[in-house]
Write a protein that holds these residues in place. Structure first.
Motif, PDB file in Angstrom:
ATOM      1  N   VAL A 106       0.823  -1.212   0.000  1.00 52.85           N
ATOM      2  CA  VAL A 106       0.000   0.000   0.000  1.00 52.85           C
ATOM      3  C   VAL A 106       0.856   1.262   0.000  1.00 52.85           C
ATOM      4  O   VAL A 106       0.616   2.169  -0.811  1.00 52.85           O
ATOM      5  N   PRO A 107       1.879   1.380   0.850  1.00 52.26           N
ATOM      6  CA  PRO A 107       2.691   2.610   0.805  1.00 52.26           C
ATOM      7  C   PRO A 107       3.357   2.844  -0.556  1.00 52.26           C
ATOM      8  O   PRO A 107       3.460   3.985  -1.007  1.00 52.26           O
ATOM      9  N   ASN A 108       3.786   1.788  -1.222  1.00 49.03           N
ATOM     10  CA  ASN A 108       4.391   1.946  -2.544  1.00 49.03           C
ATOM     11  C   ASN A 108       3.381   2.457  -3.565  1.00 49.03           C
ATOM     12  O   ASN A 108       3.676   3.343  -4.366  1.00 49.03           O
ATOM     13  N   VAL A 109       2.175   1.912  -3.522  1.00 48.86           N
ATOM     14  CA  VAL A 109       1.124   2.355  -4.437  1.00 48.86           C
ATOM     15  C   VAL A 109       0.741   3.802  -4.143  1.00 48.86           C
ATOM     16  O   VAL A 109       0.617   4.625  -5.052  1.00 48.86           O
ATOM     17  N   VAL A 110       0.577   4.128  -2.869  1.00 59.84           N
ATOM     18  CA  VAL A 110       0.207   5.497  -2.469  1.00 59.84           C
ATOM     19  C   VAL A 110       1.307   6.477  -2.887  1.00 59.84           C
ATOM     20  O   VAL A 110       1.024   7.575  -3.377  1.00 59.84           O
ATOM     21  N   SER A 111       2.542   6.095  -2.729  1.00 55.10           N
ATOM     22  CA  SER A 111       3.658   6.951  -3.113  1.00 55.10           C
ATOM     23  C   SER A 111       3.628   7.256  -4.610  1.00 55.10           C
ATOM     24  O   SER A 111       3.780   8.416  -5.017  1.00 55.10           O
ATOM     25  N   GLU A 112       3.423   6.236  -5.431  1.00 58.35           N
ATOM     26  CA  GLU A 112       3.356   6.444  -6.885  1.00 58.35           C
ATOM     27  C   GLU A 112       2.140   7.293  -7.255  1.00 58.35           C
ATOM     28  O   GLU A 112       2.222   8.181  -8.099  1.00 58.35           O
ATOM     29  N   TYR A 113       1.012   7.020  -6.636  1.00 53.22           N
ATOM     30  CA  TYR A 113      -0.219   7.779  -6.890  1.00 53.22           C
ATOM     31  C   TYR A 113      -0.020   9.248  -6.524  1.00 53.22           C
ATOM     32  O   TYR A 113      -0.415  10.149  -7.266  1.00 53.22           O
ATOM     33  N   SER A 114       0.631   9.502  -5.392  1.00 52.02           N
ATOM     34  CA  SER A 114       0.839  10.873  -4.914  1.00 52.02           C
ATOM     35  C   SER A 114       1.766  11.671  -5.823  1.00 52.02           C
ATOM     36  O   SER A 114       1.670  12.896  -5.893  1.00 52.02           O
ATOM     37  N   LYS A 115       2.659  10.997  -6.522  1.00 48.99           N
ATOM     38  CA  LYS A 115       3.528  11.696  -7.468  1.00 48.99           C
ATOM     39  C   LYS A 115       2.717  12.270  -8.630  1.00 48.99           C
ATOM     40  O   LYS A 115       3.042  13.328  -9.156  1.00 48.99           O
ATOM     41  N   ILE A 116       1.678  11.570  -9.006  1.00 45.23           N
ATOM     42  CA  ILE A 116       0.844  11.988 -10.138  1.00 45.23           C
ATOM     43  C   ILE A 116      -0.217  12.980  -9.687  1.00 45.23           C
ATOM     44  O   ILE A 116      -0.446  13.995 -10.329  1.00 45.23           O
ATOM     45  N   TYR A 117      -0.880  12.672  -8.567  1.00 44.45           N
ATOM     46  CA  TYR A 117      -2.002  13.480  -8.081  1.00 44.45           C
ATOM     47  C   TYR A 117      -1.588  14.177  -6.790  1.00 44.45           C
ATOM     48  O   TYR A 117      -1.991  13.801  -5.704  1.00 44.45           O
ATOM     49  N   LYS A 118      -0.804  15.231  -6.927  1.00 39.20           N
ATOM     50  CA  LYS A 118      -0.219  15.911  -5.779  1.00 39.20           C
ATOM     51  C   LYS A 118      -1.245  16.626  -4.897  1.00 39.20           C
ATOM     52  O   LYS A 118      -1.008  16.871  -3.731  1.00 39.20           O
ATOM     53  N   GLN A 119      -2.402  16.966  -5.451  1.00 46.01           N
ATOM     54  CA  GLN A 119      -3.412  17.722  -4.711  1.00 46.01           C
ATOM     55  C   GLN A 119      -4.368  16.833  -3.909  1.00 46.01           C
ATOM     56  O   GLN A 119      -5.236  17.334  -3.215  1.00 46.01           O
ATOM     57  N   ILE A 120      -4.217  15.527  -4.015  1.00 52.72           N
ATOM     58  CA  ILE A 120      -5.117  14.613  -3.305  1.00 52.72           C
ATOM     59  C   ILE A 120      -4.438  14.131  -2.024  1.00 52.72           C
ATOM     60  O   ILE A 120      -3.314  13.649  -2.038  1.00 52.72           O
ATOM     61  N   GLU A 121      -5.158  14.298  -0.931  1.00 44.65           N
ATOM     62  CA  GLU A 121      -4.647  13.873   0.374  1.00 44.65           C
ATOM     63  C   GLU A 121      -5.113  12.444   0.649  1.00 44.65           C
ATOM     64  O   GLU A 121      -6.292  12.125   0.519  1.00 44.65           O
ATOM     65  N   ILE A 122      -4.180  11.599   1.055  1.00 42.17           N
ATOM     66  CA  ILE A 122      -4.495  10.187   1.294  1.00 42.17           C
ATOM     67  C   ILE A 122      -4.104   9.832   2.720  1.00 42.17           C
ATOM     68  O   ILE A 122      -3.005  10.150   3.171  1.00 42.17           O
ATOM     69  N   SER A 123      -5.028   9.172   3.418  1.00 40.64           N
ATOM     70  CA  SER A 123      -4.696   8.667   4.753  1.00 40.64           C
ATOM     71  C   SER A 123      -4.850   7.149   4.736  1.00 40.64           C
ATOM     72  O   SER A 123      -5.693   6.598   4.029  1.00 40.64           O
ATOM     73  N   MET A 124      -4.002   6.493   5.522  1.00 42.36           N
ATOM     74  CA  MET A 124      -4.035   5.026   5.593  1.00 42.36           C
ATOM     75  C   MET A 124      -4.389   4.612   7.010  1.00 42.36           C
ATOM     76  O   MET A 124      -3.931   5.224   7.978  1.00 42.36           O
ATOM     77  N   MET A 125      -5.224   3.568   7.105  1.00 39.51           N
ATOM     78  CA  MET A 125      -5.630   3.059   8.414  1.00 39.51           C
ATOM     79  C   MET A 125      -5.501   1.547   8.431  1.00 39.51           C
ATOM     80  O   MET A 125      -5.837   0.880   7.457  1.00 39.51           O
ATOM     81  N   GLU A 126      -5.025   1.026   9.544  1.00 42.01           N
ATOM     82  CA  GLU A 126      -4.958  -0.425   9.699  1.00 42.01           C
ATOM     83  C   GLU A 126      -6.308  -0.921  10.206  1.00 42.01           C
ATOM     84  O   GLU A 126      -6.840  -0.416  11.194  1.00 42.01           O
ATOM     85  N   ARG A 127      -6.883  -1.870   9.510  1.00 40.93           N
ATOM     86  CA  ARG A 127      -8.168  -2.448   9.874  1.00 40.93           C
ATOM     87  C   ARG A 127      -8.132  -3.949   9.603  1.00 40.93           C
ATOM     88  O   ARG A 127      -7.398  -4.404   8.735  1.00 40.93           O
ATOM     89  N   ASP A 128      -8.966  -4.682  10.323  1.00 45.59           N
ATOM     90  CA  ASP A 128      -9.088  -6.095   9.986  1.00 45.59           C
ATOM     91  C   ASP A 128     -10.127  -6.247   8.879  1.00 45.59           C
ATOM     92  O   ASP A 128     -10.821  -5.302   8.521  1.00 45.59           O
ATOM     93  N   CYS A 129     -10.244  -7.436   8.348  1.00 48.88           N
ATOM     94  CA  CYS A 129     -11.111  -7.686   7.188  1.00 48.88           C
ATOM     95  C   CYS A 129     -12.563  -7.300   7.457  1.00 48.88           C
ATOM     96  O   CYS A 129     -13.207  -6.677   6.613  1.00 48.88           O
ATOM     97  N   ASP A 130     -13.089  -7.661   8.606  1.00 49.47           N
ATOM     98  CA  ASP A 130     -14.488  -7.348   8.926  1.00 49.47           C
ATOM     99  C   ASP A 130     -14.729  -5.842   8.993  1.00 49.47           C
ATOM    100  O   ASP A 130     -15.759  -5.339   8.519  1.00 49.47           O
ATOM    101  N   GLU A 131     -13.788  -5.107   9.577  1.00 52.13           N
ATOM    102  CA  GLU A 131     -13.928  -3.662   9.670  1.00 52.13           C
ATOM    103  C   GLU A 131     -13.901  -3.016   8.269  1.00 52.13           C
ATOM    104  O   GLU A 131     -14.658  -2.070   7.993  1.00 52.13           O
ATOM    105  N   ILE A 132     -13.058  -3.522   7.400  1.00 51.56           N
ATOM    106  CA  ILE A 132     -12.989  -2.985   6.039  1.00 51.56           C
ATOM    107  C   ILE A 132     -14.314  -3.186   5.326  1.00 51.56           C
ATOM    108  O   ILE A 132     -14.867  -2.269   4.712  1.00 51.56           O
ATOM    109  N   VAL A 133     -14.882  -4.400   5.433  1.00 45.29           N
ATOM    110  CA  VAL A 133     -16.151  -4.698   4.779  1.00 45.29           C
ATOM    111  C   VAL A 133     -17.258  -3.817   5.364  1.00 45.29           C
ATOM    112  O   VAL A 133     -18.056  -3.245   4.618  1.00 45.29           O
ATOM    113  N   THR A 134     -17.284  -3.669   6.676  1.00 41.75           N
ATOM    114  CA  THR A 134     -18.297  -2.829   7.325  1.00 41.75           C
ATOM    115  C   THR A 134     -18.191  -1.376   6.850  1.00 41.75           C
ATOM    116  O   THR A 134     -19.187  -0.747   6.519  1.00 41.75           O
TER     117      THR A 134
END
Length: 138
Positions: A106-134
């Motif tokens: 995820v950090p590698n993908v976010v890093s590449e994405y941020s190089k292209i779309y500099k104006q978009i703010e991205i936050s990452m959160m650790e969640r388990d599978c059930d929390e993600i689905v919810t």
């Protein structure tokens, strides 16, 4: 006259070569030659000449080149502005992922994405599978 003809003219001048311009623009060499011929016909004068095996703009071509560059630049700005209005270039979003994905992928993908779309703010959160689905269904 079309933007693609202007882009072809600009690239031929930039590279000094129809072959190199065609590779850059992903057209065939005859396709670029046809665009240049067509643009010259529409303008009513020659815009390129061969000088020691390199294509250079004629005096009239030099006068036209600036306007072609401005038209191409304005088209790019128009597309960027329209995308921004549609929310594609500004804003924020969150990514929820489980620990193993947050360690490397995820950090590698976010890093590449941020190089292209500099104006978009991205936050990452650790969640388990059930929390993600919810969170996705809410």
């Amino acid at each position: 006259m079309t933007i693609s003809k202007y882009k072809a003219f600009i690239k031929v001048v930039e590279y000094g070569s129809i072959t190199k311009a065609s590779k850059q623009l992903k057209y065939s060499q005859p396709g670029i030659s046809h665009m240049i011929d067509s643009l010259e016909s529409e303008l009513g004068f020659s815009i390129l000449k061969r000088n020691n095996g390199v294509f250079v703009p004629t005096e009239n071509g030099k006068l036209i080149l600036h306007f072609c560059e401005q038209i191409v630049k304005n088209e790019e700005n128009l597309k960027k502005t329209a995308a921004s209005i549609n929310g594609l270039l500004t804003g924020s979003f969150s990514i929820g992922s489980y620990n193993s994905m947050l360690m490397d992928f995820v950090p590698n993908v976010v890093s590449e994405y941020s190089k292209i779309y500099k104006q978009i703010e991205i936050s990452m959160m650790e969640r388990d599978c059930d929390e993600i689905v919810t969170n996705l269904t809410n």
